[in-house]
Design a protein around this motif. Structure first.
Motif, PDB file in Angstrom:
ATOM      1  N   HIS A   1      44.120  49.235  30.957  1.00 40.31           N
ATOM      2  CA  HIS A   1      45.495  48.930  30.808  1.00 40.31           C
ATOM      3  C   HIS A   1      46.169  48.813  32.321  1.00 40.31           C
ATOM      4  O   HIS A   1      47.405  49.055  32.366  1.00 40.31           O
ATOM      5  CB  HIS A   1      46.100  49.733  29.854  1.00 40.31           C
ATOM      6  N   ALA A   2      45.251  48.762  33.409  1.00 42.30           N
ATOM      7  CA  ALA A   2      45.801  48.830  34.637  1.00 42.30           C
ATOM      8  C   ALA A   2      46.682  47.541  34.824  1.00 42.30           C
ATOM      9  O   ALA A   2      47.691  47.581  35.934  1.00 42.30           O
ATOM     10  CB  ALA A   2      44.871  49.017  35.668  1.00 42.30           C
ATOM     11  N   LEU A   3      46.239  46.271  34.390  1.00 44.10           N
ATOM     12  CA  LEU A   3      46.914  45.225  34.867  1.00 44.10           C
ATOM     13  C   LEU A   3      48.163  45.025  34.189  1.00 44.10           C
ATOM     14  O   LEU A   3      49.185  44.662  34.840  1.00 44.10           O
ATOM     15  CB  LEU A   3      46.046  44.055  34.551  1.00 44.10           C
ATOM     16  N   GLU A   4      48.244  45.357  32.988  1.00 48.04           N
ATOM     17  CA  GLU A   4      49.630  45.389  32.184  1.00 48.04           C
ATOM     18  C   GLU A   4      50.710  46.395  32.838  1.00 48.04           C
ATOM     19  O   GLU A   4      51.798  46.367  32.574  1.00 48.04           O
ATOM     20  CB  GLU A   4      49.450  45.596  31.023  1.00 48.04           C
ATOM     21  N   LEU A   5      50.226  47.300  33.596  1.00 51.82           N
ATOM     22  CA  LEU A   5      51.065  48.442  34.128  1.00 51.82           C
ATOM     23  C   LEU A   5      51.366  48.287  35.610  1.00 51.82           C
ATOM     24  O   LEU A   5      52.197  49.028  35.993  1.00 51.82           O
ATOM     25  CB  LEU A   5      50.454  49.877  33.771  1.00 51.82           C
ATOM     26  N   ALA A   6      50.745  47.341  36.165  1.00 49.61           N
ATOM     27  CA  ALA A   6      50.654  47.061  37.541  1.00 49.61           C
ATOM     28  C   ALA A   6      52.226  46.392  37.919  1.00 49.61           C
ATOM     29  O   ALA A   6      52.673  45.411  37.127  1.00 49.61           O
ATOM     30  CB  ALA A   6      49.652  46.346  37.974  1.00 49.61           C
ATOM     31  N   SER A   7      52.719  46.495  38.880  1.00 45.93           N
ATOM     32  CA  SER A   7      53.791  46.115  39.414  1.00 45.93           C
ATOM     33  C   SER A   7      53.397  44.604  39.882  1.00 45.93           C
ATOM     34  O   SER A   7      54.475  43.516  39.893  1.00 45.93           O
ATOM     35  CB  SER A   7      54.426  46.697  40.645  1.00 45.93           C
ATOM     36  N   ASP A   8      52.226  44.253  40.550  1.00 41.79           N
ATOM     37  CA  ASP A   8      51.955  42.821  40.843  1.00 41.79           C
ATOM     38  C   ASP A   8      50.334  42.865  40.079  1.00 41.79           C
ATOM     39  O   ASP A   8      49.325  43.106  40.819  1.00 41.79           O
ATOM     40  CB  ASP A   8      51.945  42.695  42.122  1.00 41.79           C
ATOM     41  N   PRO A   9      50.213  42.300  38.882  1.00 45.63           N
ATOM     42  CA  PRO A   9      48.842  42.286  38.524  1.00 45.63           C
ATOM     43  C   PRO A   9      47.831  41.202  39.149  1.00 45.63           C
ATOM     44  O   PRO A   9      46.758  41.593  39.291  1.00 45.63           O
ATOM     45  CB  PRO A   9      49.193  41.703  36.929  1.00 45.63           C
ATOM     46  N   HIS A  10      48.497  40.172  39.817  1.00 47.69           N
ATOM     47  CA  HIS A  10      47.574  39.440  40.560  1.00 47.69           C
ATOM     48  C   HIS A  10      46.991  39.966  41.586  1.00 47.69           C
ATOM     49  O   HIS A  10      45.847  39.735  41.815  1.00 47.69           O
ATOM     50  CB  HIS A  10      48.525  38.020  41.098  1.00 47.69           C
ATOM     51  N   GLN A  11      47.764  40.716  42.414  1.00 49.96           N
ATOM     52  CA  GLN A  11      47.323  41.287  43.488  1.00 49.96           C
ATOM     53  C   GLN A  11      46.392  42.388  43.180  1.00 49.96           C
ATOM     54  O   GLN A  11      45.278  42.533  43.706  1.00 49.96           O
ATOM     55  CB  GLN A  11      48.424  41.993  44.353  1.00 49.96           C
ATOM     56  N   LEU A  12      46.419  43.019  41.887  1.00 53.17           N
ATOM     57  CA  LEU A  12      45.427  44.089  41.728  1.00 53.17           C
ATOM     58  C   LEU A  12      44.081  43.420  41.229  1.00 53.17           C
ATOM     59  O   LEU A  12      43.035  44.035  41.634  1.00 53.17           O
ATOM     60  CB  LEU A  12      46.060  44.839  40.523  1.00 53.17           C
ATOM     61  N   LEU A  13      44.211  42.484  40.622  1.00 51.75           N
ATOM     62  CA  LEU A  13      43.026  41.657  40.015  1.00 51.75           C
ATOM     63  C   LEU A  13      42.353  41.154  41.354  1.00 51.75           C
ATOM     64  O   LEU A  13      41.053  41.264  41.548  1.00 51.75           O
ATOM     65  CB  LEU A  13      43.340  40.556  39.329  1.00 51.75           C
ATOM     66  N   ARG A  14      43.103  40.625  42.541  1.00 53.21           N
ATOM     67  CA  ARG A  14      42.408  40.094  43.623  1.00 53.21           C
ATOM     68  C   ARG A  14      41.672  41.252  44.378  1.00 53.21           C
ATOM     69  O   ARG A  14      40.703  41.134  44.860  1.00 53.21           O
ATOM     70  CB  ARG A  14      43.517  39.371  44.423  1.00 53.21           C
ATOM     71  N   GLU A  15      42.366  42.226  44.228  1.00 49.28           N
ATOM     72  CA  GLU A  15      41.769  43.470  45.155  1.00 49.28           C
ATOM     73  C   GLU A  15      40.472  44.062  44.457  1.00 49.28           C
ATOM     74  O   GLU A  15      39.458  44.502  44.879  1.00 49.28           O
ATOM     75  CB  GLU A  15      42.811  44.740  44.937  1.00 49.28           C
ATOM     76  N   ALA A  16      40.354  44.062  42.883  1.00 48.62           N
ATOM     77  CA  ALA A  16      39.278  44.284  42.342  1.00 48.62           C
ATOM     78  C   ALA A  16      38.165  43.414  42.596  1.00 48.62           C
ATOM     79  O   ALA A  16      36.965  43.587  42.573  1.00 48.62           O
ATOM     80  CB  ALA A  16      39.554  44.267  40.767  1.00 48.62           C
ATOM     81  N   GLU A  17      38.421  41.856  42.641  1.00 48.75           N
ATOM     82  CA  GLU A  17      37.486  40.986  43.305  1.00 48.75           C
ATOM     83  C   GLU A  17      36.768  41.150  44.491  1.00 48.75           C
ATOM     84  O   GLU A  17      35.740  40.894  44.878  1.00 48.75           O
ATOM     85  CB  GLU A  17      38.249  39.594  42.926  1.00 48.75           C
ATOM     86  N   ARG A  18      37.810  41.813  45.235  1.00 50.68           N
ATOM     87  CA  ARG A  18      37.493  41.953  46.850  1.00 50.68           C
ATOM     88  C   ARG A  18      36.498  43.010  46.633  1.00 50.68           C
ATOM     89  O   ARG A  18      35.522  43.065  47.695  1.00 50.68           O
ATOM     90  CB  ARG A  18      38.552  42.111  47.816  1.00 50.68           C
ATOM     91  N   VAL A  19      36.693  44.180  46.129  1.00 50.14           N
ATOM     92  CA  VAL A  19      35.611  45.405  46.367  1.00 50.14           C
ATOM     93  C   VAL A  19      34.540  45.045  45.410  1.00 50.14           C
ATOM     94  O   VAL A  19      33.454  45.783  45.816  1.00 50.14           O
ATOM     95  CB  VAL A  19      36.425  46.649  46.002  1.00 50.14           C
ATOM     96  N   LEU A  20      34.506  44.216  44.511  1.00 53.42           N
ATOM     97  CA  LEU A  20      33.276  44.065  43.891  1.00 53.42           C
ATOM     98  C   LEU A  20      32.139  43.176  44.405  1.00 53.42           C
ATOM     99  O   LEU A  20      32.613  42.228  45.145  1.00 53.42           O
ATOM    100  CB  LEU A  20      33.420  43.407  42.382  1.00 53.42           C
ATOM    101  N   ARG A  21      30.884  43.643  44.487  1.00 52.38           N
ATOM    102  CA  ARG A  21      29.801  42.923  45.136  1.00 52.38           C
ATOM    103  C   ARG A  21      29.461  41.662  44.361  1.00 52.38           C
ATOM    104  O   ARG A  21      30.111  41.465  43.020  1.00 52.38           O
ATOM    105  CB  ARG A  21      28.677  43.753  45.410  1.00 52.38           C
ATOM    106  N   PRO A  22      28.953  40.687  44.851  1.00 48.77           N
ATOM    107  CA  PRO A  22      28.622  39.676  44.013  1.00 48.77           C
ATOM    108  C   PRO A  22      27.353  39.961  42.916  1.00 48.77           C
ATOM    109  O   PRO A  22      26.738  40.877  43.173  1.00 48.77           O
ATOM    110  CB  PRO A  22      27.587  38.725  45.039  1.00 48.77           C
ATOM    111  N   GLU A  23      27.951  39.537  41.744  1.00 45.55           N
ATOM    112  CA  GLU A  23      27.019  39.768  40.535  1.00 45.55           C
ATOM    113  C   GLU A  23      27.917  41.129  39.970  1.00 45.55           C
ATOM    114  O   GLU A  23      27.163  41.495  39.010  1.00 45.55           O
ATOM    115  CB  GLU A  23      25.719  39.728  40.729  1.00 45.55           C
TER     116      GLU A  23
END
Length: 265
Positions: A95-117
């Protein structure tokens, strides 16, 4: 959200989410896992990665009992995580995205810290469910009872979220909906409606009150590189034939030299 999760429908929701997370994260391997928010849900308790973190919003207040899950708790900004790029194997967003002030940025940040695969797990309330409809009626129409769900944040539609994931090069591996009972506040009435769970899962699966998404981060070209590497040993097998041919050629050359010596003598 924290106080609502202590109500009968909140506990009902947590029970379904906990069971679903435990069944999925136990088979996800790696070294580093992160859960963003919602300490009431032990999203990493069944995971066996050696390094696990629970990231908490520094503006929120948490009880000590909410911080007793596995791993270490750290306070940080969710849209600026204190991790290097491509350093995590698993990120859980309950439920982090629906509570975030900027869900787009939060999702981009999750993509950044994740390694490939690396894996991304998302839990969200479904606005297309009976719970979502009940919430909208309580918000918008005059004279209606107060909203059924927490008023913090905004619901995010399931198909809209899948579009966002695709734009960020995520591939959805699994998705599931749950909690088909009506929006009732009483524990007794929720128990009476337990019979509807298998019916809802079979006949109207996308109308569950909550959705679960598991996605994997894909990097373009990685499979091609792996394919090229897998082909190299096949091409490298040629020298073995050449060595064998060289042995026969050497034997033929020695035989030819012996014939010259005999003729010369």
């Amino acid at each position: 959200m924290a106080s609502w999760l202590q109500t009968p429908p909140g506990r009902y929701l947590l029970e379904w989410e906990q069971a679903r997370l435990d069944a999925v994260v136990v088979d996800l391997f790696g070294f580093h896992a992160l859960q963003l928010g919602l300490p009431e849900l032990a999203g990493l308790q069944a995971n066996r990665m050696p390094h696990r973190w629970l990231a908490l919003d520094r503006t929120e207040r948490y009880s000590k009992t909410a911080l007793t899950g596995p791993g270490l708790a750290l306070f940080c900004e969710f849209d600026a995580l204190p991790f290097e790029s491509a350093s995590l194997d698993l990120v859980v967003l309950p439920h982090a995205l629906e509570l975030a002030s900027d869900p787009h940025q939060l999702l981009r940040e999750a993509e950044r810290v994740l390694r490939p695969e690396g894996r991304l797990v998302i839990l969200g309330l479904n606005p297309a469910s009976s719970w979502g409809l009940r919430q909208n009626l309580g918000r918008n129409l005059p004279g209606r009872p107060k909203p059924f769900l927490p008023q913090d944040g905004e619901f995010m539609a399931y198909w809209r979220l899948r579009d966002w994931l695709r734009l960020l090069s995520f591939e959805v591996e699994a998705a599931q909906f749950g909690c088909y009972r009506p929006p009732l506040r009483s524990e007794a009435w929720l128990a009476r409606w337990s019979w509807i769970e298998p019916i809802g899962a079979r006949w109207w699966p996308v109308l569950g009150a909550v959705y679960f998404i598991q996605a994997v981060k894909r990097v373009h070209g990685m499979r091609l590189v792996g394919l090229e590497k897998s082909r190299k040993p096949v091409r490298g097998a040629a020298p073995a034939v050449a060595v064998q041919s060289h042995h026969h050629a050497g034997h033929h050359a020695r035989h030819h030299t012996q014939q010259h010596k005999e003729q010369g003598s």
